[in-house]
Design a protein around this motif. Structure first.
Motif, PDB file in Angstrom:
ATOM      1  N   VAL A 129       0.982  -1.242   0.028  1.00 39.10           N
ATOM      2  CA  VAL A 129      -0.035  -0.086   0.210  1.00 39.10           C
ATOM      3  C   VAL A 129       0.833   1.162  -0.121  1.00 39.10           C
ATOM      4  CG1 VAL A 129      -1.790   1.169   1.233  1.00 39.10           C
ATOM      5  CG2 VAL A 129      -1.839  -1.102   1.192  1.00 39.10           C
ATOM      6  N   LEU A 130       0.781   2.143  -0.964  1.00 35.59           N
ATOM      7  CA  LEU A 130       1.484   3.239  -1.157  1.00 35.59           C
ATOM      8  C   LEU A 130       0.978   4.448  -0.899  1.00 35.59           C
ATOM      9  CD1 LEU A 130       4.378   1.772  -1.996  1.00 35.59           C
ATOM     10  CD2 LEU A 130       2.597   0.788  -3.423  1.00 35.59           C
ATOM     11  N   LEU A 131       1.344   5.175  -0.027  1.00 37.57           N
ATOM     12  CA  LEU A 131       0.658   6.455   0.273  1.00 37.57           C
ATOM     13  C   LEU A 131       1.472   7.827  -0.015  1.00 37.57           C
ATOM     14  CD1 LEU A 131      -0.063   5.491   4.177  1.00 37.57           C
ATOM     15  CD2 LEU A 131      -1.444   5.210   2.176  1.00 37.57           C
ATOM     16  N   ALA A 132       0.568   8.627  -0.567  1.00 42.77           N
ATOM     17  CA  ALA A 132       1.243  10.050  -0.725  1.00 42.77           C
ATOM     18  C   ALA A 132       0.078  10.950  -0.906  1.00 42.77           C
ATOM     19  CB  ALA A 132       1.801  10.107  -2.122  1.00 42.77           C
ATOM     20  N   GLU A 133       0.217  12.207  -0.640  1.00 45.85           N
ATOM     21  CA  GLU A 133      -0.452  13.249  -0.885  1.00 45.85           C
ATOM     22  C   GLU A 133      -0.607  13.848  -2.200  1.00 45.85           C
ATOM     23  OE1 GLU A 133      -1.226  16.543   1.757  1.00 45.85           O
ATOM     24  OE2 GLU A 133      -0.940  15.263   3.737  1.00 45.85           O
ATOM     25  N   LEU A 134       0.678  14.101  -2.753  1.00 45.51           N
ATOM     26  CA  LEU A 134       0.858  14.358  -4.030  1.00 45.51           C
ATOM     27  C   LEU A 134       1.875  13.577  -4.768  1.00 45.51           C
ATOM     28  CD1 LEU A 134       0.031  16.928  -5.785  1.00 45.51           C
ATOM     29  CD2 LEU A 134       1.955  18.153  -4.850  1.00 45.51           C
ATOM     30  N   SER A 135       1.604  12.771  -5.816  1.00 48.54           N
ATOM     31  CA  SER A 135       2.522  12.115  -6.381  1.00 48.54           C
ATOM     32  C   SER A 135       3.106  12.671  -7.613  1.00 48.54           C
ATOM     33  CB  SER A 135       1.816  10.721  -6.735  1.00 48.54           C
ATOM     34  OG  SER A 135       0.995  10.993  -7.758  1.00 48.54           O
ATOM     35  N   GLY A 136       2.199  13.767  -8.196  1.00 49.10           N
ATOM     36  CA  GLY A 136       2.920  14.506  -9.261  1.00 49.10           C
ATOM     37  C   GLY A 136       2.117  14.200 -10.396  1.00 49.10           C
ATOM     38  N   GLY A 137       1.576  14.880 -11.499  1.00 47.30           N
ATOM     39  CA  GLY A 137       1.131  14.624 -12.702  1.00 47.30           C
ATOM     40  C   GLY A 137      -0.401  14.435 -12.468  1.00 47.30           C
ATOM     41  N   ASN A 138      -0.972  14.758 -11.253  1.00 43.13           N
ATOM     42  CA  ASN A 138      -2.399  14.771 -11.147  1.00 43.13           C
ATOM     43  C   ASN A 138      -2.967  13.468 -11.806  1.00 43.13           C
ATOM     44  OD1 ASN A 138      -4.472  16.020  -9.330  1.00 43.13           O
ATOM     45  ND2 ASN A 138      -5.270  17.216 -11.259  1.00 43.13           N
ATOM     46  N   PRO A 139      -2.855  12.226 -11.267  1.00 45.24           N
ATOM     47  CA  PRO A 139      -3.543  11.157 -11.761  1.00 45.24           C
ATOM     48  C   PRO A 139      -4.897  11.058 -11.285  1.00 45.24           C
ATOM     49  CG  PRO A 139      -2.091  10.604 -10.067  1.00 45.24           C
ATOM     50  CD  PRO A 139      -1.617  11.877 -10.294  1.00 45.24           C
ATOM     51  N   PHE A 140      -5.788  10.255 -11.861  1.00 41.44           N
ATOM     52  CA  PHE A 140      -7.020  10.319 -11.669  1.00 41.44           C
ATOM     53  C   PHE A 140      -7.513  10.150 -10.062  1.00 41.44           C
ATOM     54  CE2 PHE A 140     -11.492   8.584 -11.599  1.00 41.44           C
ATOM     55  CZ  PHE A 140     -12.108   9.369 -12.357  1.00 41.44           C
ATOM     56  N   ASP A 141      -6.960   9.519  -9.321  1.00 46.15           N
ATOM     57  CA  ASP A 141      -7.322   9.018  -7.862  1.00 46.15           C
ATOM     58  C   ASP A 141      -6.903  10.416  -7.364  1.00 46.15           C
ATOM     59  OD1 ASP A 141      -4.411   8.815  -8.309  1.00 46.15           O
ATOM     60  OD2 ASP A 141      -4.739   7.447  -6.280  1.00 46.15           O
ATOM     61  N   GLU A 142      -6.002  10.948  -7.614  1.00 47.15           N
ATOM     62  CA  GLU A 142      -5.688  12.249  -6.715  1.00 47.15           C
ATOM     63  C   GLU A 142      -6.708  13.383  -7.267  1.00 47.15           C
ATOM     64  OE1 GLU A 142      -1.581  13.066  -6.725  1.00 47.15           O
ATOM     65  OE2 GLU A 142      -1.013  11.393  -5.867  1.00 47.15           O
ATOM     66  N   ALA A 143      -7.076  13.293  -8.397  1.00 47.32           N
ATOM     67  CA  ALA A 143      -7.888  14.308  -9.113  1.00 47.32           C
ATOM     68  C   ALA A 143      -9.422  14.463  -8.325  1.00 47.32           C
ATOM     69  CB  ALA A 143      -7.913  14.350 -10.459  1.00 47.32           C
ATOM     70  N   VAL A 144      -9.596  13.160  -8.088  1.00 49.79           N
ATOM     71  CA  VAL A 144     -11.008  12.817  -7.279  1.00 49.79           C
ATOM     72  C   VAL A 144     -11.006  13.027  -5.758  1.00 49.79           C
ATOM     73  CG1 VAL A 144     -13.109  11.393  -7.087  1.00 49.79           C
ATOM     74  CG2 VAL A 144     -11.833  11.642  -9.148  1.00 49.79           C
ATOM     75  N   GLY A 145      -9.788  12.443  -5.140  1.00 50.53           N
ATOM     76  CA  GLY A 145      -9.768  12.446  -3.550  1.00 50.53           C
ATOM     77  C   GLY A 145      -9.079  13.492  -3.277  1.00 50.53           C
ATOM     78  N   GLY A 146      -8.067  14.131  -3.899  1.00 51.89           N
ATOM     79  CA  GLY A 146      -7.150  15.027  -3.398  1.00 51.89           C
ATOM     80  C   GLY A 146      -7.466  16.628  -3.073  1.00 51.89           C
ATOM     81  N   PRO A 147      -8.637  16.814  -3.902  1.00 55.55           N
ATOM     82  CA  PRO A 147      -9.164  18.363  -3.551  1.00 55.55           C
ATOM     83  C   PRO A 147      -9.565  18.494  -2.092  1.00 55.55           C
ATOM     84  CG  PRO A 147     -10.039  17.507  -5.543  1.00 55.55           C
ATOM     85  CD  PRO A 147      -9.279  16.365  -4.949  1.00 55.55           C
ATOM     86  N   TRP A 148      -9.945  17.397  -1.544  1.00 63.03           N
ATOM     87  CA  TRP A 148     -10.519  17.574  -0.145  1.00 63.03           C
ATOM     88  C   TRP A 148      -9.558  18.032   0.889  1.00 63.03           C
ATOM     89  CZ3 TRP A 148     -15.471  18.037   0.612  1.00 63.03           C
ATOM     90  CH2 TRP A 148     -16.438  17.469  -0.621  1.00 63.03           C
ATOM     91  N   TRP A 149      -8.326  17.240   0.667  1.00 64.50           N
ATOM     92  CA  TRP A 149      -7.238  17.771   1.754  1.00 64.50           C
ATOM     93  C   TRP A 149      -6.428  18.924   1.264  1.00 64.50           C
ATOM     94  CZ3 TRP A 149      -7.021  12.434  -0.051  1.00 64.50           C
ATOM     95  CH2 TRP A 149      -6.112  12.135  -1.089  1.00 64.50           C
ATOM     96  N   SER A 150      -6.557  19.236   0.004  1.00 66.74           N
ATOM     97  CA  SER A 150      -5.890  20.581  -0.551  1.00 66.74           C
ATOM     98  C   SER A 150      -6.715  21.732  -0.109  1.00 66.74           C
ATOM     99  CB  SER A 150      -5.928  20.471  -1.855  1.00 66.74           C
ATOM    100  OG  SER A 150      -5.541  21.782  -2.690  1.00 66.74           O
ATOM    101  N   LEU A 151      -8.375  21.820  -0.072  1.00 70.44           N
ATOM    102  CA  LEU A 151      -9.144  22.516   0.275  1.00 70.44           C
ATOM    103  C   LEU A 151      -9.149  22.520   1.959  1.00 70.44           C
ATOM    104  CD1 LEU A 151     -12.023  21.995  -1.991  1.00 70.44           C
ATOM    105  CD2 LEU A 151     -10.372  24.001  -1.974  1.00 70.44           C
ATOM    106  N   ALA A 152      -8.832  21.536   2.478  1.00 66.92           N
ATOM    107  CA  ALA A 152      -8.765  21.801   3.987  1.00 66.92           C
ATOM    108  C   ALA A 152      -7.518  22.681   4.447  1.00 66.92           C
ATOM    109  CB  ALA A 152      -8.706  20.372   4.746  1.00 66.92           C
ATOM    110  N   ARG A 153      -6.546  22.435   3.558  1.00 68.34           N
ATOM    111  CA  ARG A 153      -5.264  23.388   3.937  1.00 68.34           C
ATOM    112  C   ARG A 153      -5.578  24.893   3.635  1.00 68.34           C
ATOM    113  NH1 ARG A 153      -2.045  18.829   2.057  1.00 68.34           N
ATOM    114  NH2 ARG A 153      -2.100  19.858  -0.298  1.00 68.34           N
ATOM    115  N   ALA A 154      -6.288  24.923   2.563  1.00 68.35           N
ATOM    116  CA  ALA A 154      -6.540  26.336   2.297  1.00 68.35           C
ATOM    117  C   ALA A 154      -7.450  27.218   3.165  1.00 68.35           C
ATOM    118  CB  ALA A 154      -7.172  26.462   0.866  1.00 68.35           C
ATOM    119  N   TYR A 155      -8.367  26.408   3.656  1.00 67.43           N
ATOM    120  CA  TYR A 155      -9.296  26.831   4.799  1.00 67.43           C
ATOM    121  C   TYR A 155      -9.498  26.053   5.997  1.00 67.43           C
ATOM    122  CZ  TYR A 155     -11.532  29.117   0.645  1.00 67.43           C
ATOM    123  OH  TYR A 155     -11.724  30.131  -0.489  1.00 67.43           O
TER     124      TYR A 155
END
Length: 386
Positions: free
Chosen positions: A212-238
């Protein structure tokens, strides 16, 4: 949604067809969506396969899962909304040359089909100012509505852009998003966001993941990060707003094309059905969860074992083996005998979870992957191969 969409009764629930823009007069490709349950019901799960169109196990698994869900729906067991896209890339599925399917990269742009998705967090962040507060459920609804509005305002110009847009439109509001892929010669493994662990531990155990490989930002914005990543990105912004990781998104690497097997695929589909049962999308008791086969490790700790010479790869470590730092992984043999075999050794300790299925290398080629526990100094920037 991108293109013209039609809906009709079909294989379990409704079959929706989304037309992609033609690339030339007289041509047309379309995306087929299978829907189960009640539109808009919660929780919502979105599963797709074949985004890399030459990775075949997932397409078979979702075909079987569709039949299982059709039976569950007939028995009134669907409690949420489940969306399946068993063939997520009809463009790549048409790319074959000299008898081989070549569906990882777009022929027209040479771009990777699993990179460069829209950054929804960046698109909607300005629209959220002053609208988020302490109510997490309300914030999730506001953010999902903003995502839908932003996607509706996009006008993709190319066929590939329209495909990416359609897939994001189908999945952006999911509570669970599973993107099924396959590696070369590989054990089952899983990529997911660091904020989603250990919540995804039951998924990893259920499918028998060896890494199981974990990352917040792996680079290149693959599909799984495009769908799941906005939530922790917005949590940092707000940081003063209650913004949970509202979508459990993951990339599931379901072995390799050399392991396409009906019995294996049946077992994998049943494991995914059990995951949906545990998460409240399908009623009924799930099978007992298997024992986890691995710990989660940082993606920065994964060694991409790289060839240092050209030649025939002779593996010395078995797929799935636990290796130590310094262990011999492979020798690269010069078939002309002009140079001695090049020894390729592990630079970390962990499980050798993937090897290249074509045993020929050139200098710089990735021939294996080891899931280690300690970040490696070279593992910065883009953490996934192109």
């Amino acid at each position: 949604m991108t293109g013209e969409a039609t809906s009709e009764p079909g294989r379990g629930g409704r079959r929706e067809v989304i037309a992609l823009p033609p690339v030339a007069p007289g041509t047309r490709r379309e995306l087929t969506v299978l829907r189960f349950g009640t539109p808009g019901a919660r929780p919502k799960a979105y599963l797709q396969a074949g985004l890399h169109a030459d990775e075949l196990p997932g397409m078979l698994i979702l075909s079987i899962l569709a039949d299982l869900l059709a039976g569950a729906e007939a028995r009134g067991e669907i409690r949420g909304e489940i969306v399946l896209v068993p063939v997520a890339n009809p463009i790549g599925l048409a790319q074959h040359r000299a008898g081989f399917l070549l569906g990882r990269y777009d022929n027209s742009s040479t771009g990777n089909y699993n990179r460069d998705y829209l950054d929804l967090a960046r698109m909607i962040e300005p629209r959220l100012a002053g609208r988020l507060g302490a109510d997490a459920a309300a914030n999730v609804a506001i953010i999902r509505a903003a995502m839908a509005e932003a996607l509706a305002g996009e006008e993709p110009l190319t066929e590939v852009a329209a495909l990416r847009h359609a897939l994001l439109t189908l999945s952006h509001d999911a509570d669970f998003m599973l993107d099924l892929h396959a590696d070369n010669a590989a054990e089952v493994h899983l990529y997911t966001g660091t904020p989603l662990w250990p919540d995804a531990a039951d998924l990893a155990a259920g499918i028998g993941a060896r890494a199981v490989l974990l990352a917040e930002l792996s680079g290149g914005n693959p599909f799984d990060e495009a769908v799941g990543g906005p939530w922790w990105s917005l949590a940092r912004a707000y940081p003063d707003a209650a913004i949970p990781p509202a979508c459990l998104s993951a990339t599931l690497e379901m072995r390799s094309n050399d392991a396409v097997d009906g019995d294996l695929a049946q077992g994998d589909a049943l494991a995914l059905l059990d995951f949906l049962r545990r998460r409240g999308l399908v009623s009924g008791a799930a099978a007992e969860l298997p024992r986890s086969l691995c710990d989660a490790t940082p993606l920065e700790a994964m060694q991409q074992v790289t060839a240092t010479a050209a030649g025939i790869v002779v593996y010395k470590a078995a797929l799935g083996a636990m290796v130590a730092d310094g262990d011999l992984i492979a020798e690269i043999v010069d078939p002309l005998g002009l140079t001695p075999p090049a020894e390729i050794r592990a630079r970390t300790a962990g499980v050798l979870f993937a090897r290249h299925s074509q045993p020929y290398a050139w200098s710089g080629k990735i021939i294996a992957k080891i899931a280690g526990a300690e970040p490696l100094p070279e593992r910065t920037g883009k953490l996934l191969p192109g």
